[in-house]
Design a protein around this motif. Sequence first.
Motif, PDB file in Angstrom:
ATOM      1  N   UNK A 161      44.324  11.717  25.310  1.00 38.93           N
ATOM      2  CA  UNK A 161      43.917  12.985  25.761  1.00 38.93           C
ATOM      3  C   UNK A 161      43.715  14.130  24.722  1.00 38.93           C
ATOM      4  N   UNK A 162      44.718  14.017  23.638  1.00 37.23           N
ATOM      5  CA  UNK A 162      44.502  14.923  22.644  1.00 37.23           C
ATOM      6  C   UNK A 162      43.071  14.698  22.027  1.00 37.23           C
ATOM      7  N   UNK A 163      42.792  13.443  21.748  1.00 38.16           N
ATOM      8  CA  UNK A 163      41.448  13.253  20.933  1.00 38.16           C
ATOM      9  C   UNK A 163      40.311  13.932  21.930  1.00 38.16           C
ATOM     10  N   UNK A 164      40.409  13.583  23.060  1.00 39.21           N
ATOM     11  CA  UNK A 164      39.535  14.298  24.120  1.00 39.21           C
ATOM     12  C   UNK A 164      39.442  15.868  24.011  1.00 39.21           C
ATOM     13  N   UNK A 165      40.393  16.245  23.949  1.00 43.20           N
ATOM     14  CA  UNK A 165      40.438  17.689  23.785  1.00 43.20           C
ATOM     15  C   UNK A 165      39.870  18.514  22.524  1.00 43.20           C
ATOM     16  N   UNK A 166      40.041  17.540  21.659  1.00 41.73           N
ATOM     17  CA  UNK A 166      39.406  17.873  20.394  1.00 41.73           C
ATOM     18  C   UNK A 166      38.033  17.702  20.044  1.00 41.73           C
ATOM     19  N   UNK A 167      37.286  16.707  20.850  1.00 41.61           N
ATOM     20  CA  UNK A 167      36.187  16.507  20.954  1.00 41.61           C
ATOM     21  C   UNK A 167      35.208  17.440  21.740  1.00 41.61           C
ATOM     22  N   UNK A 168      35.871  17.869  22.765  1.00 38.09           N
ATOM     23  CA  UNK A 168      35.287  18.467  23.837  1.00 38.09           C
ATOM     24  C   UNK A 168      34.215  19.619  23.242  1.00 38.09           C
ATOM     25  N   UNK A 174      27.898  10.175  21.528  1.00 35.54           N
ATOM     26  CA  UNK A 174      28.509   8.880  21.281  1.00 35.54           C
ATOM     27  C   UNK A 174      29.008   8.949  19.807  1.00 35.54           C
ATOM     28  N   UNK A 175      28.149   9.525  19.034  1.00 37.87           N
ATOM     29  CA  UNK A 175      28.495   9.468  17.529  1.00 37.87           C
ATOM     30  C   UNK A 175      29.854  10.461  17.447  1.00 37.87           C
ATOM     31  N   UNK A 210      37.660   7.132  19.188  1.00 37.57           N
ATOM     32  CA  UNK A 210      37.680   7.133  20.682  1.00 37.57           C
ATOM     33  C   UNK A 210      36.710   6.071  21.448  1.00 37.57           C
ATOM     34  N   UNK A 211      37.241   5.193  22.598  1.00 33.65           N
ATOM     35  CA  UNK A 211      36.211   4.457  23.085  1.00 33.65           C
ATOM     36  C   UNK A 211      35.340   5.007  24.024  1.00 33.65           C
TER      37      UNK A 211
END
Length: 143
Positions: free
Chosen positions: A84-91, A51-52, A59-60
């Motif tokens: 989606x870009x943020x998601x890919x960077x976080x994954x 979550x952090x 991102x929410x």
Amino acid sequence: MKTIKSLVVLLGIFAFSQINAQEVTDYDLQNFARAYKEMLQLNNKAQKEMAQIISKEGMDLEVYHAINESKNSDYEPDVPKSEFTKYEEIQPEIEKVQNKLEQEVEKAYSKHDLSKQDYKAIAERVKQDQLLQIKLEKILSQI
């Protein structure tokens, strides 16, 4: 005659539940309870870390979960492409936390003299057996 049949059926059900309860020894149930409690703590810690990571990226959590759930389906959530870009960077960071969690869970199994299969088998038996549920609750309250 009907009451005798009912009594025999009830005794059969009781005997069956007693046999099921005996398949899981007190030793196994104690170890399961300790491993379960440890896994809850490990999972909570990992959930907080993830979550952090997600919030640090701005991102929410709901958006993250919507995108994550859409990965294995034809559904595409109605969110901006930037999410989606943020998601890919976080994954990659999320996967590191998940892998670390899996390793810690494996250690918890062996630390409590269980294998993953033993743990799952005991969990299944506990779900199906009220006597084991009561015993487990008692053990968990004492730990």
